[in-house]
Enzyme design. Structure first.
Site, PDB file in Angstrom:
ATOM      1  N   ASP A  96       2.093  15.760  93.039  1.00  0.00           N
ATOM      2  CA  ASP A  96       1.681  14.393  93.644  1.00  0.00           C
ATOM      3  C   ASP A  96       0.171  13.966  93.352  1.00  0.00           C
ATOM      4  OD1 ASP A  96      -0.267  16.584  94.250  1.00  0.00           O
ATOM      5  OD2 ASP A  96       0.247  15.782  96.927  1.00  0.00           O
ATOM      6  N   ASP A 258       5.017  22.040 101.217  1.00  0.00           N
ATOM      7  CA  ASP A 258       3.659  23.104 100.752  1.00  0.00           C
ATOM      8  C   ASP A 258       2.534  23.552 101.450  1.00  0.00           C
ATOM      9  OD1 ASP A 258       3.327  19.632  99.775  1.00  0.00           O
ATOM     10  OD2 ASP A 258       1.077  20.569  99.780  1.00  0.00           O
TER      11      ASP A 258
END
Ligand SMILES: [Zn+2]
Length: 429
Positions: A96, A258
């Site tokens: 990300d 996550d």
């Protein structure tokens, strides 16, 4: 449900000498240290997430050194994390942008095209679109109501970037799975973002901005999103700080999340520092025993400067606390004697604010009770992970990164097992 560990160079020195309290002089941290999957001998997660903002570059200062960032781009994420071995081939590698690292800027510093290229060239299996964090959150705003102008700008930037990012990924024939990031200021606006992302062609969405939200708020967002997306759409929670509540999220059909929470709590939580599996697929927690380094602890050093304590007394108290803990571990000291030695050293720490990561109001009595519970249970003797087997009582001592991160890595292993037990429980139901 996949547990993805958000990596931030969390490695430890496998050759650390607990008695001498130091690493070898010639140690080179990245090269000689071990990642969680190296020190445990298996991966205590289903995958790893790496943020572009943590790697860093000339625009965003990351956590990597310049030469680490160069190596990362040169050899790719799998080799950099030393996950390029057959036994780790099944692990997903999520990427990300690390939107928190540029949250204060008007626009993300990265373009969708360069991020798509970054994920592809570095060998990520999944890549999140270039999002911009929205800080406002109001669970009572209905539909697209509410939201500041700034929130609405960030909402549109995130969606426009997602559209471009997916097109770029397709045009370069990227091997990774593109994930559309949802940002919004309310459950309704997040649902609208999700609906638009699905319309762009995404079938895997990542919910951003979740870090400060409480579990009930996250659930409202998930419920609103689930209502508008197809059942086949997979959902990921980015930065899921409420990881220990995961069991209560099972009806929302989360594909993955996550977190760093089990690792971080080893040294950031006031009470729950060491995890063990408990009955009924729950976790048990223990407080680690604070024995900070006398010569490095700023509070202790202030006491020395003010003349409240003599440096040599402090060092003697520290040595007595450590010696007592080790003797207790070998069955050569009793609990009360050990606790006494620990508390004598703890007292000067508690006279100002107790410790860096504890609440100032924590009383010595309460702390002594928690330590007594930890010492009585000897939880480190119940764990057969390679860290606890090797470090023994040192894993429970809150002192320096080599002990604290080892405890965090042990927690990752317990947490991974916890997730597996939950999945199994659900499969039986
Ligand atoms: Zn362990």
């Amino acid at each position: 449900m996949k547990f993805i560990f958000a990596d931030s160079l969390d490695y430890v020195d496998p050759a650390f000498d607990f008695i001498a309290d130091r690493s070898a002089a010639e140690r080179q941290p990245y090269w000689d240290d071990a990642y969680p999957h190296e020190i445990l001998g298996y991966a205590p997660y289903d995958g790893v997430l790496v943020s572009k903002g943590i790697v860093g570059d000339h625009r965003v200062k990351g956590k990597y050194t310049a030469s680490q960032a160069r190596r990362f781009e040169l050899v790719g994420v799998r080799k950099f994390l030393r996950l390029d071995k057959p036994q780790f081939a099944h692990l997903d590698i999520f990427g990300d942008c690390g939107a928190f690292t540029y949250a204060s800027e008007a626009k993300p510093p990265y373009s969708p095209a360069e991020i798509a290229e970054f994920y592809d060239e570095c060998g990520f299996t999944h890549g999140c679109s270039v999002d911009h964090i929205i800080f406002d959150f109001n669970s009572s705003d209905a539909g697209m109501e509410g939201g500041s102008n700034d929130a609405k700008d960030r909402f549109e930037i995130t969606l426009e970037n997602a559209d471009n990012f997916r097109r770029e990924a397709l045009s370069i024939g990227a091997a990774f799975t593109p994930m559309g990031v949802v940002q919004g200021w309310s459950p309704g606006s997040m649902a609208e973002a999700a609906r638009r992302l699905v319309g762009m062609g995404y079938d895997y969405l990542a919910l951003g901005g979740m870090v400060p939200l409480k579990s009930p708020e996250i659930k409202l967002c998930l419920a609103a999103i689930r209502e508008v997306v197809p059942a086949s759409t997979r959902l990921h929670i980015l930065g899921f700080a409420k990881a220990d509540d995961i069991d209560s999220f099972h009806s929302y059909d989360i594909a993955s999340f996550d977190t760093t929470s089990p690792l971080i709590r080893a040294f950031k939580d006031a009470k729950q520092n060491y995890y063990l599996p408990g009955p009924d697929a729950r976790l048990r927690y223990f407080t680690s025993i604070r024995v900070p380094q006398a010569i490095e602890n700023p509070r202790l050093q202030r006491s020395v400067k003010r003349g409240v304590l003599r440096a040599e007394d402090l060092i003697a108290m520290e040595a007595a606390a450590l010696k007592a803990l080790r003797a207790y571990d070998r069955g050569e000291a009793d609990l009360e004697e050990t606790l006494h030695n620990v508390m004598v050293y703890t007292a000067p720490l508690a006279e100002e604010k107790p410790y860096e990561d504890c609440h100032a109001t924590v009383g010595m009595m309460k702390l002594a009770e928690r330590y007594r519970a930890t010492l009585a249970a000897k939880p480190w003797k119940e764990c057969s992970c390679s860290i606890c087997e090797h470090a023994s009582v040192d894993v429970i001592i809150f002192r320096g990164s080599n002990r604290n991160k080892r405890r965090g890595i042990h927690n990752l292993a317990v947490y991974k097992n916890h997730i597996e037990r939950l999945d199994l429980k659900r499969a039986v139901i």
